[in-house]
Enzyme design. Structure first.
Site, PDB file in Angstrom:
ATOM      1  CE1 TYR A   1      -9.172  -2.714  -0.270  1.00  0.00           C
ATOM      2  CE2 TYR A   1      -8.442  -1.033  -1.809  1.00  0.00           C
ATOM      3  CZ  TYR A   1      -8.153  -2.027  -0.892  1.00  0.00           C
ATOM      4  OH  TYR A   1      -6.842  -2.333  -0.605  1.00  0.00           O
TER       5      TYR A   1
ATOM      6  CE  LYS B   1      -3.971  -2.175   2.250  1.00  0.00           C
ATOM      7  NZ  LYS B   1      -4.888  -2.099   3.411  1.00  0.00           N
TER       8      LYS B   1
ATOM      9  CD  GLU C   1      -8.398  -9.322  -3.671  1.00  0.00           C
ATOM     10  OE1 GLU C   1      -9.273  -8.915  -2.886  1.00  0.00           O
ATOM     11  OE2 GLU C   1      -7.317  -9.812  -3.294  1.00  0.00           O
TER      12      GLU C   1
ATOM     13  CG  ASN D   1      -3.597  -2.481   6.755  1.00  0.00           C
ATOM     14  OD1 ASN D   1      -3.359  -2.265   5.573  1.00  0.00           O
ATOM     15  ND2 ASN D   1      -4.710  -3.073   7.152  1.00  0.00           N
TER      16      ASN D   1
ATOM     17  CG  HIS E   1      -5.363  -6.181  -0.369  1.00  0.00           C
ATOM     18  ND1 HIS E   1      -6.620  -6.072   0.172  1.00  0.00           N
ATOM     19  CD2 HIS E   1      -5.444  -7.137  -1.328  1.00  0.00           C
ATOM     20  CE1 HIS E   1      -7.437  -6.914  -0.449  1.00  0.00           C
ATOM     21  NE2 HIS E   1      -6.740  -7.573  -1.361  1.00  0.00           N
TER      22      HIS E   1
END
Length: 138
Positions: free
Chosen positions: A50, A10, A127, A113, A116
């Protein structure tokens, strides 16, 4: 696709210079990289990726964060890939993540975080196809 998963490094981890360390952790854990590219999600792409979270209180913040800088999309292969990868990255909340996991080491917060990971074989296939064409995978 049961032995495949998607990792997205990310924007926070890219900005903080952790891409190399995260890739090293993944390869040290026995994963094979079968596709990798750095890109930046557009607003439309982030909303599509998302979409399962649309309407949740954190959705807009997530979309803004995921479009704030480049990400690195990585298709990974390994026997039991999803479970092994999710164990390697740790809990979504880095304060609850086990010592030595990606998120414990590199995440800024619960939202930022670091990475993913796909949560099921079905989502892994979706994905990976979102980020890679068949000819981009090796």
């Amino acid at each position: 696709m049961s032995n495949k998963t998607l990792m997205m490094i990310k924007p926070d981890a890219v900005e903080d210079g952790h891409v190399g360390n995260i890739l090293q952790m993944v390869t040290n854990a026995g994963f094979k990289i079968s596709g990798m590219k750095q890109t930046q999600l557009t607003l439309a792409d982030a909303k599509k990726f998302y979409a399962v979270h649309d309407g949740k209180p954190f959705f807009e913040g997530l979309i803004n964060f995921m479009t704030s800088g480049p990400i690195v999309a990585v298709a990974l292969e390994k026997e039991n890939a999803i479970a092994d990868y999710r164990a390697l990255i740790g809990a979504t909340n880095p304060e609850q993540a086990a010592e030595g996991t990606v998120r414990k080491l590199y995440a800024r917060s619960m939202q930022q975080n670091a990475v993913h990971g796909s949560d099921s074989d079905e989502n892994a296939a979706i994905e990976i196809a979102f980020h890679f064409s068949q000819r981009e995978l090796f």
